[in-house]
Design an enzyme around this catalytic site. Sequence first.
Site, mmCIF file in Angstrom:
data_model
loop_
_atom_site.group_PDB
_atom_site.id
_atom_site.type_symbol
_atom_site.label_atom_id
_atom_site.label_comp_id
_atom_site.label_asym_id
_atom_site.label_seq_id
_atom_site.Cartn_x
_atom_site.Cartn_y
_atom_site.Cartn_z
ATOM 1 N N ASP A 13 0.372 -1.151 -0.333
ATOM 2 C CA ASP A 13 0.247 -0.442 0.252
ATOM 3 C C ASP A 13 0.796 1.149 -0.473
ATOM 4 O OD1 ASP A 13 -2.245 -1.832 0.456
ATOM 5 O OD2 ASP A 13 -2.216 -1.500 2.591
ATOM 6 N N LYS A 16 2.005 2.172 -5.043
ATOM 7 C CA LYS A 16 2.443 1.186 -6.114
ATOM 8 C C LYS A 16 1.217 1.794 -8.402
ATOM 9 C CE LYS A 16 3.028 -2.505 -4.281
ATOM 10 N NZ LYS A 16 2.216 -2.173 -3.164
ATOM 11 N N LYS A 18 -0.926 4.576 -8.456
ATOM 12 C CA LYS A 18 -0.388 5.167 -8.803
ATOM 13 C C LYS A 18 0.828 5.859 -9.142
ATOM 14 C CE LYS A 18 0.888 10.736 -7.559
ATOM 15 N NZ LYS A 18 0.782 11.806 -6.976
ATOM 16 N N ASN A 38 -5.517 -10.005 -3.609
ATOM 17 C CA ASN A 38 -5.155 -9.728 -2.373
ATOM 18 C C ASN A 38 -4.898 -7.830 -2.549
ATOM 19 O OD1 ASN A 38 -2.443 -10.424 -3.747
ATOM 20 N ND2 ASN A 38 -1.837 -11.524 -1.882
ATOM 21 N N ALA A 39 -4.388 -7.615 -3.761
ATOM 22 C CA ALA A 39 -3.800 -6.401 -4.277
ATOM 23 C C ALA A 39 -4.290 -5.367 -4.169
ATOM 24 C CB ALA A 39 -2.680 -6.146 -4.901
ATOM 25 N N GLY A 40 -4.739 -4.671 -3.657
ATOM 26 C CA GLY A 40 -5.559 -3.259 -3.859
ATOM 27 C C GLY A 40 -4.804 -2.130 -4.253
ATOM 28 N N HIS A 41 -4.562 -1.568 -5.768
ATOM 29 C CA HIS A 41 -3.962 -0.242 -6.417
ATOM 30 C C HIS A 41 -4.807 0.988 -6.362
ATOM 31 C CE1 HIS A 41 -0.821 -3.727 -7.294
ATOM 32 N NE2 HIS A 41 -0.969 -3.348 -6.150
ATOM 33 N N GLN A 224 1.541 -6.184 -3.065
ATOM 34 C CA GLN A 224 2.384 -6.028 -2.230
ATOM 35 C C GLN A 224 3.121 -5.396 -1.950
ATOM 36 O OE1 GLN A 224 1.135 -9.316 -4.079
ATOM 37 N NE2 GLN A 224 -0.935 -8.485 -3.207
ATOM 38 N N GLY A 302 -10.897 -3.085 3.884
ATOM 39 C CA GLY A 302 -11.815 -1.685 4.697
ATOM 40 C C GLY A 302 -10.935 -2.024 5.908
ATOM 41 N N ARG A 305 -5.798 0.296 8.262
ATOM 42 C CA ARG A 305 -4.348 -0.189 8.519
ATOM 43 C C ARG A 305 -3.524 0.751 9.841
ATOM 44 N NH1 ARG A 305 -3.619 2.703 2.368
ATOM 45 N NH2 ARG A 305 -4.362 0.834 1.459
ATOM 46 N N ARG A 331 2.513 10.407 -0.723
ATOM 47 C CA ARG A 331 1.763 11.065 0.494
ATOM 48 C C ARG A 331 2.917 11.674 1.209
ATOM 49 N NH1 ARG A 331 -2.271 7.624 2.795
ATOM 50 N NH2 ARG A 331 -3.686 7.419 1.274
ATOM 51 N N ASP A 333 2.591 14.891 1.563
ATOM 52 C CA ASP A 333 0.991 16.163 1.763
ATOM 53 C C ASP A 333 0.718 15.001 3.509
ATOM 54 O OD1 ASP A 333 -0.427 13.735 -0.153
ATOM 55 O OD2 ASP A 333 -1.369 14.274 0.414
HETATM 56 P P1 GDP Z 1 -0.561 0.297 -3.365
HETATM 57 O O1 GDP Z 1 -1.809 -0.742 -2.991
HETATM 58 O O2 GDP Z 1 0.640 0.800 -3.387
HETATM 59 O O3 GDP Z 1 -1.156 0.466 -4.588
HETATM 60 O O4 GDP Z 1 -1.514 1.801 -2.855
HETATM 61 P P2 GDP Z 1 -3.006 1.600 -2.422
HETATM 62 O O5 GDP Z 1 -3.922 2.290 -3.726
HETATM 63 O O6 GDP Z 1 -3.145 0.528 -1.501
HETATM 64 O O7 GDP Z 1 -2.726 3.336 -1.622
HETATM 65 C C1 GDP Z 1 -2.221 4.263 -1.709
HETATM 66 C C2 GDP Z 1 -3.090 5.495 -0.719
HETATM 67 O O8 GDP Z 1 -2.599 6.332 -0.640
HETATM 68 C C3 GDP Z 1 -3.791 5.863 -2.315
HETATM 69 O O9 GDP Z 1 -5.420 6.213 -1.828
HETATM 70 C C4 GDP Z 1 -3.692 6.018 -3.430
HETATM 71 O O10 GDP Z 1 -4.690 6.794 -3.964
HETATM 72 C C5 GDP Z 1 -2.977 7.490 -1.663
HETATM 73 N N1 GDP Z 1 -1.672 8.315 -2.933
HETATM 74 C C6 GDP Z 1 -0.644 7.551 -3.826
HETATM 75 N N2 GDP Z 1 0.297 8.648 -3.568
HETATM 76 C C7 GDP Z 1 -0.325 9.704 -2.970
HETATM 77 C C8 GDP Z 1 -0.162 10.773 -3.003
HETATM 78 O O11 GDP Z 1 0.989 11.220 -2.959
HETATM 79 N N3 GDP Z 1 -0.982 11.981 -1.000
HETATM 80 C C9 GDP Z 1 -1.914 11.584 -1.048
HETATM 81 N N4 GDP Z 1 -2.667 12.290 -0.734
HETATM 82 N N5 GDP Z 1 -2.407 10.149 -1.396
HETATM 83 C C10 GDP Z 1 -1.969 9.150 -2.192
HETATM 84 P P1 IMO Z 2 -1.191 -4.252 -2.316
HETATM 85 O O1 IMO Z 2 -1.075 -4.487 -3.656
HETATM 86 C C1 IMO Z 2 -0.584 -4.588 2.263
HETATM 87 C C2 IMO Z 2 -1.262 -8.541 3.802
HETATM 88 C C3 IMO Z 2 -1.883 -9.343 4.279
HETATM 89 C C4 IMO Z 2 -1.310 -10.045 5.096
HETATM 90 C C5 IMO Z 2 -0.651 -10.358 4.156
HETATM 91 C C6 IMO Z 2 -0.701 -12.107 4.706
HETATM 92 O O2 IMO Z 2 -1.529 -3.394 -2.368
HETATM 93 O O3 IMO Z 2 0.012 -3.582 -1.770
HETATM 94 P P2 IMO Z 2 -2.656 -12.640 1.934
HETATM 95 O O4 IMO Z 2 -3.583 -12.697 1.770
HETATM 96 O O5 IMO Z 2 -1.748 -12.312 1.150
HETATM 97 O O6 IMO Z 2 -2.552 -14.502 2.343
HETATM 98 O O7 IMO Z 2 -2.481 -11.548 3.597
HETATM 99 O O8 IMO Z 2 -0.312 -9.869 3.565
HETATM 100 N N1 IMO Z 2 -1.320 -8.364 2.179
HETATM 101 C C7 IMO Z 2 -0.919 -6.863 1.917
HETATM 102 N N2 IMO Z 2 -1.160 -5.516 3.145
HETATM 103 N N3 IMO Z 2 -0.925 -4.367 0.190
HETATM 104 C C8 IMO Z 2 -0.994 -5.881 -0.189
HETATM 105 O O9 IMO Z 2 -1.339 -5.499 -1.581
HETATM 106 C C9 IMO Z 2 -1.526 -6.457 0.965
HETATM 107 N N4 IMO Z 2 -1.300 -8.279 -0.162
HETATM 108 C C10 IMO Z 2 -1.920 -8.816 0.758
HETATM 109 O O10 IMO Z 2 -3.110 -8.144 5.056
HETATM 110 O O11 IMO Z 2 -0.934 -9.762 6.824
HETATM 111 MG MG MG Z 3 -2.845 -1.589 -2.120
#
Ligand code: GDP
Ligand code: IMO
Ligand code: MG
Length: 428
Positions: A13, A16, A18, A38-41, A224, A302, A305, A331, A333
């Site tokens: 999280d 990545k 962005k 499991n990823a949420g980008h 991840q 949801g 973190r 982030r 900011d």
């Molecule tokens: P990922 O899994 O690595 O792609 O990251 P996530 O999407 O799970 O979480 C990153 C969060 O930070 C998301 O809600 C993005 O919209 C947000 N985000 C990314 N870059 C920035 C930034 O520079 N500033 C702020 N405030 N939010 C950001």
């Molecule tokens: P992105 O790509 C943050 C964490 C889970 C748990 C551990 C194992 O959005 O960064 P799993 O379901 O993979 O067997 O869970 O890994 N986890 C993540 N934490 N961002 C993720 O993906 C994750 N994918 C898995 O919370 O601790």
């Molecule tokens: Mg994520």
Amino acid sequence: MPAIVVVGAHWGDEGKGKVIDMLAEQADFVVRYCGGNNAGHTVSNPLGQFAMHLIPCGIFQPHTICVIGNGVAVNPAVFLQEMEMVEKAGVTTAGRLFVSDRAHLIMPYHHLLDGLDEEARGSAAIGTTRLGIGPVYTDKAARIGVLVGDLKDAAVFRSRLRLALDLKNRIITQVYGAAALDFDEVYQQYSEFGRRMAPYITETGTMVRQGLSDGKLVLLEGAQGTLLDIEYGTYPYVTSSPTSAGGAALGAGIPPTRITKAIGVFKAYTSRVGAGPFPTELLDATGDLIRERGHEYGTTTGRPRRCGWFDAVAGRYSVEINDFTGGALVRLDVLDGFPTIKVCTAYRLHGKTITQFPSHLAELEACEPVFEDFEGWMAPTAGVRRFEDLPAAAQRYVRRLEEVLGCPFTLIGVGPAREESINLRPLL
Ligand code: GDP
Ligand code: IMO
Ligand code: MG
């Protein structure tokens, strides 16, 4: 042309989504190489805001070919939903989105067993996303996995499913006392998925390798983070695939010698979802404030973190493992309104100061962070587009992070949207 890998530097999280969305403008291919849904980008661009779980974040650049590589675990229902979601936003997927026939399918029993395994672990639960990730990679290693390519041949699919499901049903009923899954139901459901996915399924490795030979730029999208890597992470509190740069060649189907750059994505503080050691975690009002200001709630589950100050010991380890040639610091900011900001530059372990990230879990759990304090900048940065326009204290913070990590930043994020960025050096 080279392949360039983008890797999460801490526990996921980092932002990545962005970074990939931005870099994809210059890429011919974007290939996901590990993990599953499991990823949420999160991507925020002129087409809208999207939570991507499976389809590469390059999909929003019309010229980019997007590949779900052989190292990814594919839940076909999620694939089809996500495809519909981006199509609705005006994105064309036909002829530019492909799924490796060698990728493993997440089956309903993986999903079920992930939950049952977690329950059985009790207080030792990993805190997984319960989406079947551990069980699907277990089956891959146990050689009873079902491949995406198997969906193309009814007889093969039937026999693979029969073998796996008979075994899984014995575990589900006899070990866990839960209800068995019905073969015909699973078979019908997945056959239908297979029909709908057929145009997208191919041997993607050949396509990507050919692209590299033709001089195309290939971006490898990590999921991840390095500290969740099955090899290098905080085992057993990790995910079940190789998430770091070392896993990228394998999971994308290209030779490792093709990867010439690795970009680490860091955020200006640190977060973790799920269980496991996290030395800089703030279990106080400051941690809550970072969570609220940063909206730090899981994109996939949801869950709130866990938040803490920037862990540069873990960050340096990540730089070392991945040999990052550049970093993105997003982030920044979120830290705008903090009078004092801290960075962990060492750990105290059993009365000694250490700067190496411990490999042994019990040692890591015993580590106390040693912090360096920084004066906060107490001013908004979201509108800033040039490094020299950042408040002086923010500039000092960024420069010090580069120094303690030993990694130059190419990009700074000051907001979720594509344009809310400061470019420090050429990105690719
Ligand atoms: P990922 O899994 O690595 O792609 O990251 P996530 O999407 O799970 O979480 C990153 C969060 O930070 C998301 O809600 C993005 O919209 C947000 N985000 C990314 N870059 C920035 C930034 O520079 N500033 C702020 N405030 N939010 C950001
Ligand atoms: P992105 O790509 C943050 C964490 C889970 C748990 C551990 C194992 O959005 O960064 P799993 O379901 O993979 O067997 O869970 O890994 N986890 C993540 N934490 N961002 C993720 O993906 C994750 N994918 C898995 O919370 O601790
Ligand atoms: Mg994520």
